[in-house]
Scaffold this motif. Structure first.
Motif, PDB file in Angstrom:
ATOM      1  N   VAL A   1      -4.835  -9.076 -43.039  1.00 33.60           N
ATOM      2  CA  VAL A   1      -3.670  -8.217 -42.790  1.00 33.60           C
ATOM      3  C   VAL A   1      -4.028  -7.099 -41.810  1.00 33.60           C
ATOM      4  CG1 VAL A   1      -2.102  -6.573 -43.865  1.00 33.60           C
ATOM      5  CG2 VAL A   1      -2.570  -8.750 -44.981  1.00 33.60           C
ATOM      6  N   LYS A   2      -5.189  -6.513 -41.952  1.00 35.62           N
ATOM      7  CA  LYS A   2      -5.610  -5.454 -41.026  1.00 35.62           C
ATOM      8  C   LYS A   2      -5.758  -5.987 -39.606  1.00 35.62           C
ATOM      9  CE  LYS A   2      -8.010  -2.662 -44.511  1.00 35.62           C
ATOM     10  NZ  LYS A   2      -9.319  -2.123 -44.963  1.00 35.62           N
ATOM     11  N   GLU A   3      -6.320  -7.189 -39.469  1.00 37.39           N
ATOM     12  CA  GLU A   3      -6.462  -7.764 -38.130  1.00 37.39           C
ATOM     13  C   GLU A   3      -5.097  -8.064 -37.522  1.00 37.39           C
ATOM     14  OE1 GLU A   3      -9.146  -8.197 -36.289  1.00 37.39           O
ATOM     15  OE2 GLU A   3     -10.366  -7.196 -37.799  1.00 37.39           O
ATOM     16  N   TRP A   4      -4.161  -8.566 -38.361  1.00 35.78           N
ATOM     17  CA  TRP A   4      -2.811  -8.811 -37.859  1.00 35.78           C
ATOM     18  C   TRP A   4      -2.156  -7.507 -37.406  1.00 35.78           C
ATOM     19  CZ3 TRP A   4      -0.017 -12.750 -36.284  1.00 35.78           C
ATOM     20  CH2 TRP A   4      -0.350 -14.040 -36.668  1.00 35.78           C
ATOM     21  N   GLN A   5      -2.332  -6.462 -38.169  1.00 33.80           N
ATOM     22  CA  GLN A   5      -1.732  -5.174 -37.803  1.00 33.80           C
ATOM     23  C   GLN A   5      -2.296  -4.653 -36.490  1.00 33.80           C
ATOM     24  OE1 GLN A   5      -2.472  -2.746 -41.224  1.00 33.80           O
ATOM     25  NE2 GLN A   5      -0.812  -3.645 -42.433  1.00 33.80           N
ATOM     26  N   LYS A   6      -3.605  -4.839 -36.280  1.00 36.21           N
ATOM     27  CA  LYS A   6      -4.190  -4.438 -35.005  1.00 36.21           C
ATOM     28  C   LYS A   6      -3.593  -5.226 -33.848  1.00 36.21           C
ATOM     29  CE  LYS A   6      -8.698  -3.153 -36.977  1.00 36.21           C
ATOM     30  NZ  LYS A   6     -10.148  -3.494 -36.996  1.00 36.21           N
ATOM     31  N   LEU A   7      -3.399  -6.539 -34.074  1.00 40.66           N
ATOM     32  CA  LEU A   7      -2.851  -7.375 -33.010  1.00 40.66           C
ATOM     33  C   LEU A   7      -1.406  -7.006 -32.707  1.00 40.66           C
ATOM     34  CD1 LEU A   7      -3.621  -9.723 -31.175  1.00 40.66           C
ATOM     35  CD2 LEU A   7      -2.829 -11.295 -32.929  1.00 40.66           C
ATOM     36  N   ILE A   8      -0.625  -6.724 -33.761  1.00 41.69           N
ATOM     37  CA  ILE A   8       0.765  -6.321 -33.548  1.00 41.69           C
ATOM     38  C   ILE A   8       0.836  -4.975 -32.839  1.00 41.69           C
ATOM     39  CG2 ILE A   8       2.813  -5.510 -34.782  1.00 41.69           C
ATOM     40  CD1 ILE A   8       2.734  -8.475 -34.573  1.00 41.69           C
ATOM     41  N   PHE A   9      -0.068  -4.086 -33.150  1.00 40.23           N
ATOM     42  CA  PHE A   9      -0.089  -2.784 -32.500  1.00 40.23           C
ATOM     43  C   PHE A   9      -0.388  -2.917 -31.006  1.00 40.23           C
ATOM     44  CE2 PHE A   9      -2.388   1.038 -31.146  1.00 40.23           C
ATOM     45  CZ  PHE A   9      -1.439   2.006 -31.427  1.00 40.23           C
ATOM     46  N   LEU A  10      -1.232  -3.873 -30.652  1.00 39.47           N
ATOM     47  CA  LEU A  10      -1.568  -4.054 -29.231  1.00 39.47           C
ATOM     48  C   LEU A  10      -0.470  -4.786 -28.474  1.00 39.47           C
ATOM     49  CD1 LEU A  10      -5.341  -5.059 -29.531  1.00 39.47           C
ATOM     50  CD2 LEU A  10      -4.401  -2.857 -28.809  1.00 39.47           C
ATOM     51  N   HIS A  11       0.326  -5.624 -29.155  1.00 37.44           N
ATOM     52  CA  HIS A  11       1.367  -6.428 -28.485  1.00 37.44           C
ATOM     53  C   HIS A  11       2.684  -6.269 -29.237  1.00 37.44           C
ATOM     54  CE1 HIS A  11      -1.889  -8.397 -26.218  1.00 37.44           C
ATOM     55  NE2 HIS A  11      -2.515  -8.485 -27.383  1.00 37.44           N
ATOM     56  N   PRO A  12       3.309  -5.104 -29.199  1.00 48.66           N
ATOM     57  CA  PRO A  12       4.559  -4.929 -29.954  1.00 48.66           C
ATOM     58  C   PRO A  12       5.757  -5.607 -29.322  1.00 48.66           C
ATOM     59  CG  PRO A  12       4.048  -2.940 -28.733  1.00 48.66           C
ATOM     60  CD  PRO A  12       2.890  -3.875 -28.515  1.00 48.66           C
ATOM     61  N   ASN A  13       5.642  -6.086 -28.096  1.00 44.81           N
ATOM     62  CA  ASN A  13       6.774  -6.715 -27.412  1.00 44.81           C
ATOM     63  C   ASN A  13       6.735  -8.231 -27.465  1.00 44.81           C
ATOM     64  OD1 ASN A  13       4.500  -6.861 -25.835  1.00 44.81           O
ATOM     65  ND2 ASN A  13       5.606  -6.677 -23.893  1.00 44.81           N
ATOM     66  N   ASN A  14       5.766  -8.801 -28.159  1.00 45.70           N
ATOM     67  CA  ASN A  14       5.630 -10.259 -28.225  1.00 45.70           C
ATOM     68  C   ASN A  14       6.414 -10.773 -29.432  1.00 45.70           C
ATOM     69  OD1 ASN A  14       4.664 -12.970 -28.550  1.00 45.70           O
ATOM     70  ND2 ASN A  14       2.916 -12.432 -27.268  1.00 45.70           N
ATOM     71  N   THR A  15       7.531 -11.436 -29.178  1.00 50.82           N
ATOM     72  CA  THR A  15       8.398 -11.893 -30.276  1.00 50.82           C
ATOM     73  C   THR A  15       7.772 -13.054 -31.051  1.00 50.82           C
ATOM     74  OG1 THR A  15       9.547 -13.327 -28.683  1.00 50.82           O
ATOM     75  CG2 THR A  15      10.494 -11.154 -29.099  1.00 50.82           C
ATOM     76  N   ALA A  16       7.081 -13.957 -30.354  1.00 51.24           N
ATOM     77  CA  ALA A  16       6.436 -15.071 -31.054  1.00 51.24           C
ATOM     78  C   ALA A  16       5.359 -14.567 -32.015  1.00 51.24           C
ATOM     79  CB  ALA A  16       5.833 -16.056 -30.047  1.00 51.24           C
ATOM     80  N   LEU A  17       4.658 -13.518 -31.591  1.00 52.02           N
ATOM     81  CA  LEU A  17       3.635 -12.935 -32.457  1.00 52.02           C
ATOM     82  C   LEU A  17       4.261 -12.292 -33.695  1.00 52.02           C
ATOM     83  CD1 LEU A  17       0.604 -12.372 -32.692  1.00 52.02           C
ATOM     84  CD2 LEU A  17       0.990 -10.233 -31.455  1.00 52.02           C
ATOM     85  N   TRP A  18       5.393 -11.629 -33.515  1.00 51.93           N
ATOM     86  CA  TRP A  18       6.089 -11.036 -34.652  1.00 51.93           C
ATOM     87  C   TRP A  18       6.539 -12.122 -35.637  1.00 51.93           C
ATOM     88  CZ3 TRP A  18       6.248  -6.387 -36.562  1.00 51.93           C
ATOM     89  CH2 TRP A  18       6.075  -5.266 -35.742  1.00 51.93           C
ATOM     90  N   GLN A  19       7.040 -13.217 -35.105  1.00 51.13           N
ATOM     91  CA  GLN A  19       7.520 -14.287 -35.996  1.00 51.13           C
ATOM     92  C   GLN A  19       6.380 -14.868 -36.823  1.00 51.13           C
ATOM     93  OE1 GLN A  19       7.280 -17.862 -35.997  1.00 51.13           O
ATOM     94  NE2 GLN A  19       8.906 -18.120 -37.516  1.00 51.13           N
ATOM     95  N   LYS A  20       5.240 -15.093 -36.202  1.00 53.83           N
ATOM     96  CA  LYS A  20       4.086 -15.619 -36.941  1.00 53.83           C
ATOM     97  C   LYS A  20       3.560 -14.591 -37.947  1.00 53.83           C
ATOM     98  CE  LYS A  20       2.425 -18.933 -33.473  1.00 53.83           C
ATOM     99  NZ  LYS A  20       3.644 -18.902 -32.645  1.00 53.83           N
ATOM    100  N   TYR A  21       3.615 -13.334 -37.575  1.00 55.96           N
ATOM    101  CA  TYR A  21       3.148 -12.283 -38.482  1.00 55.96           C
ATOM    102  C   TYR A  21       4.032 -12.201 -39.731  1.00 55.96           C
ATOM    103  CZ  TYR A  21       2.127  -7.550 -40.167  1.00 55.96           C
ATOM    104  OH  TYR A  21       1.803  -6.469 -40.946  1.00 55.96           O
ATOM    105  N   LEU A  22       5.335 -12.313 -39.537  1.00 52.87           N
ATOM    106  CA  LEU A  22       6.245 -12.267 -40.685  1.00 52.87           C
ATOM    107  C   LEU A  22       6.051 -13.478 -41.597  1.00 52.87           C
ATOM    108  CD1 LEU A  22       9.467 -11.008 -38.877  1.00 52.87           C
ATOM    109  CD2 LEU A  22       8.077  -9.738 -40.493  1.00 52.87           C
ATOM    110  N   VAL A  23       5.881 -14.649 -41.008  1.00 52.50           N
ATOM    111  CA  VAL A  23       5.640 -15.849 -41.823  1.00 52.50           C
ATOM    112  C   VAL A  23       4.322 -15.720 -42.577  1.00 52.50           C
ATOM    113  CG1 VAL A  23       5.236 -18.339 -41.718  1.00 52.50           C
ATOM    114  CG2 VAL A  23       7.048 -17.309 -40.347  1.00 52.50           C
TER     115      VAL A  23
END
Length: 1166
Positions: free
Chosen positions: A403-425
């Motif tokens: 979860v911490k690694e995912w949060q770091k990745l989301i923080f670096l790429h907040p505009n990537n919609t595909a990344l958000w979708q995978k993070y939510l799943v």
């Protein structure tokens, strides 16, 4: 000390002669033969002679010590002897096995000594006295010299008279047991069962005890699934080949198989006279070594394979070194590690040494991770590489670390919609950290962040292409997540808010950022004004405009509309088991309480009057998820999705990103293709996604039953609110969806044979159709005319339906096959006429031919008067052929295929195919299909739905798909009315499914056709080939359904009367095959988070009777889909004893429990 103490004096006399010391044993009298009396006499004399000597001489170096010291020493020696004896016994007891081995090795000498002692008891007693005399001497210090032979006086002073005495005390163990104590019996190994001195032909000896025959250990045969056998199967076999030789005329008893290497026969020489040594052996005999080329050349197939793999590894390293920014190359290098790990000795520790094959999964993951780390160092901004790294690390990282690694990745790429979708799943699928409130906050954070990116508020990250479409998909994913978790009120409230926020936004706030618009929207939401779907809803714009004038004028509602609906009694039978009562009550409340609760001001209600606070939806629950949709297509899709969510068949299919997450019911299988009417079956568009308020049991037939009175009123209010917002085709589509919804309820009444309900529903449906057709923009809407005529036909009013069809066709005029809706109307009319008289196939139905013929004529349509003339049939065929050539672009005078011609291409081809079937035959239909398929196949991208690159390609895909469905329908109808092989239909379906692996209608047809075949080999091979290459989940689902249908067919044949099983047909491992299909399906990316697949797996295992394994699968399903309430409901049905545990688990994860256990107890007490 002397060897024989009886002759100690003789040894002392002989000690003076040092020269004869080595030959003293020759003069030893013990070797003389004498009587027992003489031996005892010599012993007495020796004792007397020793006693006459000075007692001080008995201690060599200790003769100066006092008698007290000698007494103390004697006591110490006795104590030490006792301790030594006890230690010796313990050591002997602990190492008895080792002692047995030693006794076995010296058994022969033991036997001889025992035999000797048995013959000479005097010598035995002498040796016994010798041992007794030696023991005390060992306890004292060694003071005597090596050459002095004496007997200690202290050892023999206790003896009186005779040395020998008789033990008269009997041993009772000899009477109690059958034999002597085993410690007193000499040990030896018996070789053979014979005995010397007996005649083996006449005599034999039966030895007691354990047989000396060797026990051959029986090793069970190794099965294919054992570790050793699996290792052999995983080894790469040696390639063999047969040299091409001319066939000989003589018969041979075997087929020679030779090695693939062309090895020349060795030449005979003086070192190799027989020619049996190979070249390397001959060189070794000569003292020579191989040449450099031969040394470098691999000697075996394994070496060659390793050399090839090493070359590939070097090639990959070179390419990634030259092109470090090539993401696909890095991903291919990661996938190549699977092939590298299969090689047994690619990485040798030393030269010539091959390491054992390492099958460890962790080692493979670490190698892949090392490659990905190198790739990320060269590509810091690559999201795909970081996602692949997170996917690998999920195998051996803790959930909190992930979860911490995912949060770091989301923080670096907040505009990537595909990344958000995978993070939510990912967050939805983590059972340990899952809760409804956490996931809802993540959805709100995701949509609000993407809205800020789209508005330009986040300057560091610009909006990527397709951001708005992805945000809409995430919004739908959140709505289905809420529905599946049981919070249907929040999902409906979110749709209501989006309708007002999108279509009724005041002009004064349209240009503001999304965050500010949401702040302005909150007062309207909290004002208590009617929302979308509620009576009197006017929208946000009208409310804000009226606020400047003093608010609304309250109008008293009609009394007829406020008649309360009788509440159904939740608990009808209290004698049922507790779990059945809870399930029935929970289903009942789900069906009635799916709308948000609002206080009724006319009844003077307040928020405190709500019995269940969870039914109230606050603005904080939905505020962060509101997004702005500027595209007209997305705005219309929002309405379509809302209607589909309510159960109205609008034809909307969720995006591929959330389709399988929302799939939770089995209507994709039982939504069937009735064999009675293969041409005009009413396809119910469910696609496996249940509507709000319906959490039915798995396997129950899905029909559009509608909602209660309040639910139906809610749907009507939504149509009244949104229909004025659209025009043209979009409004026509909404009218078509509304009428289709009412017709599906009529079909349900026909299925249940409820005449009273059918009469009422049919009357309301016809009233709605007439009201829609009375509107000026719908008078020439052939879609609505087609639905109205079909409704009359379903109700049995054939003549009234014909009048409606003729009226609609007469209004069309001359369209020359360019009107798509008119072609569809004529086609349905002709199909209904053909199915009305299916037995008159030899004389084609004249009415159907008349309809399709008049469609091609320029004159207005006229009702049927009689048989169609042959000249008119010929003209119609030429008109169809010319129109088809124009649409396909094959006409020499036509321009390239325009976009508007694609709109009518599918309907034109379907009409032409059915016309040819009625006038020529089935072969003509097959030729038309092959022509169209060959023309369009090259222009269609063979991808799944939603993955096409252009609108033209998508249109061609839909056209070819519709033509294929028509072709299969005609083939199925022809097989029903006449004899026709299954092969053409099977080939058409197979070819179409390779192009459209996600089409559920084609899969249903294929499964039904293949179920009639006795051999399942072709079906299994086809499913296997599709599942290997296709991404959709439908091939897995229908492969499982096909095997389950075959299993039920076999059980039907085997069972007689539902009781006894007659094993006439073997099951052939169907159960294990179905279980293997389930396991492979849930390993896929789409299958692991599909609630429908887990429900099917759980029900199948429960049907087998394996409760423990079923529970394991249930908890495994919760690890992947903890939000799906239907899984918990199924578990209550399958494991009734675990009701309280399941309810506690649902409460812990914050799933919606409408009937808590405490309330259930109160209801049962009442």
């Amino acid at each position: 000390m002397a060897l024989f103490p009886a002759f100690a004096g003789v040894s002392e006399a002989a000690a003076s002669g040092g020269s004869r010391k080595e030959l003293d044993w020759l003069s030893n009298p013990s070797f003389c033969v004498g009587t027992i009396s003489s031996l005892s006499q010599h012993t007495e004399e020796a004792i007397a002679r020793v006693s006459e000597e000075s007692p001080l001489a008995s201690r060599g170096p200790l003769k100066s010590e006092s008698s007290d010291e000698s007494d103390a020493n004697k006591k110490l020696s006795q104590v030490s002897r006792k301790k030594k004896k006890e230690k010796k016994k313990k050591r002997k007891h602990q190492h008895r096995k080792k002692t047995k081995r030693k006794h076995g090795q010296s058994s022969s000498s033991g036997c001889e000594s025992d035999a000797g002692s048995g013959k000479d008891p005097s010598s035995r007693s002498l040796r016994g006295s010798q041992k007794e005399s030696e023991k005390p001497s060992q306890g004292n210090t060694a003071g005597a010299g090596a050459g002095q032979h004496t007997i200690w006086l202290d050892d023999i002073q206790t003896l009186t008279g005779e040395i020998f005495r008789t033990d008269k005390k009997p041993d009772p163990a000899n009477w109690e047991y059958k034999s002597l104590y085993r410690g007193d019996i000499a040990r030896y190994k018996r070789k053979g069962n014979s005995c010397l001195g007996i005649n083996p032909k006449k005599q034999c000896i039966s030895w007691e005890g354990i047989s000396t025959a060797k026990k051959h250990s029986h090793k069970p045969l190794e099965r294919y699934f054992t570790k050793k056998s699996v290792g052999l199967l995983n080894m790469d076999g040696a390639a063999v080949s047969c040299k091409s030789e001319p066939p000989s005329s003589e018969p041979v008893s075997f087929i020679p198989v030779k090695d693939s290497d062309d090895v020349a026969a060795p030449v005979t020489s003086w070192l190799n006279p027989l020619g049996i040594y190979d070249q390397s052996t001959t060189q070794w005999l000569q003292g020579q070594g191989p040449t450099e080329q031969e040394a470098k050349q691999p000697d075996s197939q394994t070496d060659r394979q390793n050399a090839i793999l090493k070359a590939k590894v070097e090639e990959f390293n070179r390419r990634v070194r030259e092109n470090p920014q090539d993401i696909q190359l890095w991903m291919a290098f990661v996938a190549f590690q699977d092939e590298v790990m299969k090689s047994p000795g690619l990485y040798a520790i030393e030269e010539g040494e091959q390491e054992k094959p390492k099958k460890s999964l962790k080692l493979l993951l670490e190698k892949k991770l090392a490659v990905l780390e190198r790739a990320i160092e060269s590509n810091q901004s690559s999201v795909d590489l970081k996602l692949a790294r997170l996917k690998l690390c999920a195998e051996f990282w803790e959930p909190s670390t992930l979860v911490k690694e995912w949060q770091k990745l989301i923080f670096l790429h907040p505009n990537n919609t595909a990344l958000w979708q995978k993070y939510l799943v990912f967050c939805q699928s983590q059972f340990s950290t899952f809760s409804i409130s956490k996931i809802l906050s993540l959805y709100g954070k995701c949509l609000s962040t993407l809205s800020a990116v789209k508005d330009g508020s986040i300057l560091s990250h610009p909006a990527l292409p397709g951001t708005e479409e992805a945000m809409f998909a995430l919004l739908l994913q959140q709505c289905h997540f809420l529905r599946q978790a049981g919070h249907s009120e929040k999902a409906i409230a979110l749709f209501q808010a989006m309708v007002d926020f999108t279509f009724f936004k005041p002009d004064s706030v349209k240009d503001l950022p999304t965050k500010v618009q949401v702040e302005f929207f909150e007062p309207f939401w909290d004002s208590g004004e009617p929302r979308a779907g509620e009576k009197g809803a006017r929208g946000w714009r009208a409310w804000m405009h009226q606020q400047t004038r003093g608010g609304w004028v309250v109008v008293n509602p009609d009394e007829d509309d406020d008649e309360p609906e009788e509440d159904d009694q939740e608990i009808k039978d209290k004698t049922l088991p507790r779990w059945q009562i809870w399930l029935a009550a929970e289903h009942s409340r789900d069906q009635r309480h799916w709308r948000p609760w609002r206080p009724d001001k006319t009844k003077k209600q307040s928020e405190e009057d709500c019995e269940d606070p969870e039914r109230q939806v606050l603005f904080d629950d939905i505020g962060q998820s509101l997004i702005r949709l500027s595209s007209q297509d997305l705005q219309f899709q929002l309405i379509e999705a809302f209607l589909q969510f309510l159960g109205v068949p609008s034809g909307f299919v969720p995006p591929a990103s959330c389709l399988y997450l929302a799939m939770d019911e089995s209507s994709i299988f039982d939504n069937g293709l009735p064999d009675e009417k293969p041409l005009t079956y009413f396809s119910l568009s469910f696609s496996g996604i249940s509507s709000v308020g319906h959490m039915d049991q798995l396997g129950c037939p899905r029909w559009t039953q509608g909602h209660n009175r309040e639910g139906e009123e809610f749907i009507r209010n939504v149509f009244y609110l949104v229909m004025p917002l659209f025009s043209g085709k979009q409004k026509s589509h909404l009218c078509f969806s509304w009428l289709r919804y009412e017709i599906e309820k009529v079909i349900w009444c026909l299925h249940t044979k409820n005449k009273k309900r059918l009469k009422f529903q049919g009357k309301n449906c016809k009233k709605l159709a007439k009201n829609l057709l009375k509107e000026p923009e719908n008078r020439n809407n052939f879609c609505l005319w087609k639905q109205y005529a079909h409704l009359e036909w379903l109700l049995g009013n054939i003549e009234d339906a014909r009048k409606v069809f003729d009226t609609a066709l007469s209004m069309a005029g001359s369209s020359e096959l360019k009107d798509r809706e008119l072609c569809e109307l004529s086609l349905l009319y002709a199909e209904l006429e053909v199915e009305l008289l299916p037995n008159s196939r030899e004389t084609a139905p004249a009415r159907a031919v008349h309809i399709l013929t008049r469609l091609t004529e320029s004159s207005p349509y006229g009702p049927y008067t009689g048989q169609v003339l042959a000249i008119h049939v010929l003209k119609a065929r030429k008109a169809y052929e010319h129109a088809l050539q124009e649409c396909l672009g094959e006409s020499p005078v036509s321009t390239p295929r325009p976009d508007e011609s694609l709109d009518c291409l599918s309907s034109l081809v379907k009409c032409f195919m059915f016309f040819q079937y009625l006038t020529v035959g089935i072969d003509a239909v097959v030729r038309i299909y092959e022509q169209v398929f060959a023309k369009l196949k090259g222009s269609v991208l063979p991808k799944g739905p939603g993955l096409e690159d252009s609108a033209c390609s998508q249109s061609l895909t839909s056209v070819l798909e519709a033509v294929t469905l028509m072709h299969t329908s005609v083939l199925r109808f022809h097989m029903k009315v006449s004899v026709y092989p299954l092969t053409p239909l099977r080939e058409v379906l197979s070819e179409a499914l390779r192009m459209y692996p996600g089409n559920q209608v084609l899969w249903r047809s294929y499964v039904q056709v293949q179920n009639k075949s006795h051999s399942a080999c072709k079906t299994r091979r086809f499913f296997d080939s599709i599942t290997r290459s296709a991404e959709p989940l439908e091939p897995w689902l229908f492969a499982i359904e096909a095997e389950k249908m075959r299993k039920s067919l076999v059980e039907t044949v085997q069972r007689v009367g539902g009781r006894e099983i007659h094993v006439t047909i073997p099951e052939t491992g169907l159960t294990h095959r179905i279980r293997a299909l389930f396991e492979n399906a849930i390993r896929s990316d789409n299958g692991s988070q599909c609630p429908l697949l887990w429900r099917m797996y759980l029900k199948f295992l429960v049907s087998l009777g394996n409760k423990e394994r079923s529970k394991g699968v249930f908890y495994k399903a919760l690890q992947n889909c903890p939000w799906a309430k239907v899984l918990y409901m199924d578990a209550v049905e399958h494991f009734p004893n675990e009701l309280q545990e399941i309810l506690d688990l649902m409460t812990e994860k914050e799933l919606r429990v409408r009937l808590p256990a405490e309330e259930l107890e109160l209801l049962l007490e009442d």
